[in-house]
Scaffold this motif. Structure first.
Motif, PDB file in Angstrom:
ATOM      1  N   ARG A 126      12.932  -5.109  -4.366  1.00 21.41           N
ATOM      2  CA  ARG A 126      13.132  -5.389  -5.768  1.00 21.41           C
ATOM      3  C   ARG A 126      11.437  -5.858  -6.392  1.00 21.41           C
ATOM      4  O   ARG A 126      11.272  -4.857  -6.835  1.00 21.41           O
ATOM      5  CB  ARG A 126      14.406  -6.593  -5.788  1.00 21.41           C
ATOM      6  CG  ARG A 126      15.327  -6.049  -5.823  1.00 21.41           C
ATOM      7  CD  ARG A 126      16.249  -7.113  -6.591  1.00 21.41           C
ATOM      8  NE  ARG A 126      16.665  -8.830  -6.248  1.00 21.41           N
ATOM      9  CZ  ARG A 126      17.231  -8.176  -4.914  1.00 21.41           C
ATOM     10  NH1 ARG A 126      17.936  -7.990  -4.742  1.00 21.41           N
ATOM     11  NH2 ARG A 126      16.851  -9.729  -4.757  1.00 21.41           N
TER      12      ARG A 126
ATOM     13  N   GLY B 179       9.065  -2.739  -4.814  1.00 15.82           N
ATOM     14  CA  GLY B 179       9.890  -1.122  -5.710  1.00 15.82           C
ATOM     15  C   GLY B 179       9.882   0.102  -4.256  1.00 15.82           C
ATOM     16  O   GLY B 179       9.638   0.040  -3.336  1.00 15.82           O
TER      17      GLY B 179
ATOM     18  N   GLU C 206       9.557   5.874 -15.988  1.00 21.46           N
ATOM     19  CA  GLU C 206      10.677   4.868 -14.862  1.00 21.46           C
ATOM     20  C   GLU C 206      11.601   5.841 -14.264  1.00 21.46           C
ATOM     21  O   GLU C 206      12.824   6.040 -14.818  1.00 21.46           O
ATOM     22  CB  GLU C 206      11.116   3.272 -16.052  1.00 21.46           C
ATOM     23  CG  GLU C 206      11.348   1.991 -15.510  1.00 21.46           C
ATOM     24  CD  GLU C 206      11.741   0.702 -16.465  1.00 21.46           C
ATOM     25  OE1 GLU C 206      11.603   0.248 -15.622  1.00 21.46           O
ATOM     26  OE2 GLU C 206      11.601   1.549 -17.215  1.00 21.46           O
TER      27      GLU C 206
ATOM     28  N   LEU D 197      14.737   4.012 -11.520  1.00 26.19           N
ATOM     29  CA  LEU D 197      15.361   2.866 -10.819  1.00 26.19           C
ATOM     30  C   LEU D 197      16.976   3.205 -10.282  1.00 26.19           C
ATOM     31  O   LEU D 197      17.304   4.604 -10.287  1.00 26.19           O
ATOM     32  CB  LEU D 197      15.819   2.074 -11.933  1.00 26.19           C
ATOM     33  CG  LEU D 197      15.013   1.679 -12.933  1.00 26.19           C
ATOM     34  CD1 LEU D 197      15.143   2.082 -14.632  1.00 26.19           C
ATOM     35  CD2 LEU D 197      15.619   0.103 -13.318  1.00 26.19           C
TER      36      LEU D 197
ATOM     37  N   PRO E 228      13.332  -1.406  -8.398  1.00 22.27           N
ATOM     38  CA  PRO E 228      12.759  -0.635  -9.628  1.00 22.27           C
ATOM     39  C   PRO E 228      12.402   0.532  -8.406  1.00 22.27           C
ATOM     40  O   PRO E 228      11.878   0.345  -7.423  1.00 22.27           O
ATOM     41  CB  PRO E 228      11.363  -1.127 -10.296  1.00 22.27           C
ATOM     42  CG  PRO E 228      11.548  -2.250  -9.523  1.00 22.27           C
ATOM     43  CD  PRO E 228      13.442  -2.253  -8.355  1.00 22.27           C
TER      44      PRO E 228
ATOM     45  N   ARG F 127       8.100  -0.607 -15.652  1.00 23.93           N
ATOM     46  CA  ARG F 127       9.221  -0.875 -14.947  1.00 23.93           C
ATOM     47  C   ARG F 127       9.786  -1.665 -16.476  1.00 23.93           C
ATOM     48  O   ARG F 127      10.450  -2.795 -16.634  1.00 23.93           O
ATOM     49  CB  ARG F 127       9.042  -2.724 -14.038  1.00 23.93           C
ATOM     50  CG  ARG F 127       8.273  -2.272 -13.209  1.00 23.93           C
ATOM     51  CD  ARG F 127       8.574  -3.097 -11.303  1.00 23.93           C
ATOM     52  NE  ARG F 127       7.907  -3.017 -10.591  1.00 23.93           N
ATOM     53  CZ  ARG F 127       8.358  -3.477  -9.728  1.00 23.93           C
ATOM     54  NH1 ARG F 127       8.761  -4.264  -9.078  1.00 23.93           N
ATOM     55  NH2 ARG F 127       7.468  -2.578  -7.982  1.00 23.93           N
TER      56      ARG F 127
ATOM     57  N   TYR G 215      13.967  -1.442 -16.437  1.00 26.70           N
ATOM     58  CA  TYR G 215      13.995  -2.911 -15.465  1.00 26.70           C
ATOM     59  C   TYR G 215      13.976  -4.737 -15.919  1.00 26.70           C
ATOM     60  O   TYR G 215      15.183  -5.022 -15.528  1.00 26.70           O
ATOM     61  CB  TYR G 215      13.516  -2.499 -13.948  1.00 26.70           C
ATOM     62  CG  TYR G 215      13.308  -3.821 -13.112  1.00 26.70           C
ATOM     63  CD1 TYR G 215      14.582  -3.688 -11.874  1.00 26.70           C
ATOM     64  CD2 TYR G 215      12.529  -4.583 -12.865  1.00 26.70           C
ATOM     65  CE1 TYR G 215      14.449  -4.492 -10.852  1.00 26.70           C
ATOM     66  CE2 TYR G 215      12.900  -5.617 -11.767  1.00 26.70           C
ATOM     67  CZ  TYR G 215      13.442  -5.791 -10.928  1.00 26.70           C
ATOM     68  OH  TYR G 215      14.380  -6.239  -9.848  1.00 26.70           O
ATOM     69  N   HIS G 216      12.535  -4.442 -16.313  1.00 28.01           N
ATOM     70  CA  HIS G 216      12.744  -6.184 -16.971  1.00 28.01           C
ATOM     71  C   HIS G 216      13.533  -6.097 -17.385  1.00 28.01           C
ATOM     72  O   HIS G 216      14.411  -7.807 -17.827  1.00 28.01           O
ATOM     73  CB  HIS G 216      10.952  -6.126 -17.770  1.00 28.01           C
ATOM     74  CG  HIS G 216      10.359  -6.698 -16.129  1.00 28.01           C
ATOM     75  ND1 HIS G 216      10.438  -7.292 -15.206  1.00 28.01           N
ATOM     76  CD2 HIS G 216       8.666  -5.843 -16.108  1.00 28.01           C
ATOM     77  CE1 HIS G 216       9.521  -6.741 -14.308  1.00 28.01           C
ATOM     78  NE2 HIS G 216       8.240  -5.820 -14.798  1.00 28.01           N
TER      79      HIS G 216
END
Length: 269
Positions: free
Chosen positions: A117, A120, A231, A233, A243, A255, A258-259
């Motif tokens: 994680r 990546g 991006e 994922l 990611p 990201r 994701y964030h």
């Protein structure tokens, strides 16, 4: 620890249809602090699969109790639950089959996920395609030979997960995860109406994305769709969200989504 029909054992009747035909379904769940993450969703998934596979008379109350009991003995682990049609029947026929078989087992949580994680994931395309079958599409049934061959290819590549296509060359998923990509404020994920596994993390991500105002499109596109993504994922119930930094020759730095999902949200970590 393994339970077969509530008994601690490791032996399964050789006539069980899981062995004979891969006749059954399964789900894989994360255990955190003695509880099954997304417990009710995992049960619902098994019920849906049994309904579509016409596996009847599963003791859901007993299965629920067994899942909770095994989870209560673990801190951070993996719970796998398998339901088979049981033993019996002649040839492929369901007639004469006994009660379904429940198989539950626990294993350590994969230690590499936290680092993955952070770093990546790298994705590499494999040549083994997924065959189309709308009757079985979405289900996590016991016929996983495609994934076995995909994993064998992946093991020979310098990558963390696979880019898996259907027989028409369109993106479907990874070997053991679902795939998402973002262009601007639009999220995309492969349409799984013909093949692929509709994972619980995928379902949960879609629900949260819609709540946060990120539209999700279900598409049938070739890997070229990833060439201009902002991006990418991948997700499954164990990762649960990772990611992607590279897919084939395409590289990604953003990201943003994701964030947004993971900030102050412990369930994605």
């Amino acid at each position: 620890m393994m339970l077969i029909n509530g008994v601690a054992q490791h032996q399964l009747d050789a006539s069980d249809r899981a062995i004979q035909f891969g006749d059954g379904c399964f789900t894989t769940a994360r255990i955190r602090r003695g509880k099954v993450v997304w417990h009710e969703a995992h049960l619902a998934r098994l019920k849906l699969a049994c309904q579509r596979l016409m596996i009847e008379q599963t003791d859901w109350s007993q299965l629920d109790s067994e899942m909770r009991t095994l989870a209560s003995q673990q801190d951070d682990a993996v719970l796998k639950v398998i339901i088979t049609r049981g033993a019996g029947g002649r040839g492929y026929s369901m007639a004469g089959c006994g009660l379904p078989t429940r198989i539950l087992s626990c294993a350590p949580y994969p230690a590499h996920y936290p680092a993955l994680r952070e770093r990546g994931a790298r994705l590499a395309r494999v040549s083994t395609p997924l065959g189309s079958n709308p009757v079985l599409a979405g289900l996590k049934h016991l016929n996983r030979l495609e994934q076995v061959l995909i994993r064998a290819e992946l093991d020979a590549k310098p990558a963390d997960e696979a880019l898996v296509l259907d027989t028409e060359g369109r993106l479907v998923e990874c070997c053991a995860a679902n795939l998402f990509w973002r262009k601007g404020t639009q999220l995309f994920t492969p349409d799984l109406s013909l093949c692929g596994v509709a994972g619980l993390a995928r379902q949960h991500l879609i629900q949260q994305a819609q709540t946060l105002g990120w539209p999700v499109a279900y598409v049938r596109q070739t890997p070229d769709a990833l060439s201009d993504a902002d991006e990418v994922l991948i997700c499954n119930a164990l990762m649960p969200l990772v990611p992607v930094i590279q897919a084939e020759t395409y590289r990604y730095q953003s990201r943003e989504f994701y964030h947004q999902l993971t900030t102050n949200n412990d369930e994605w970590k």
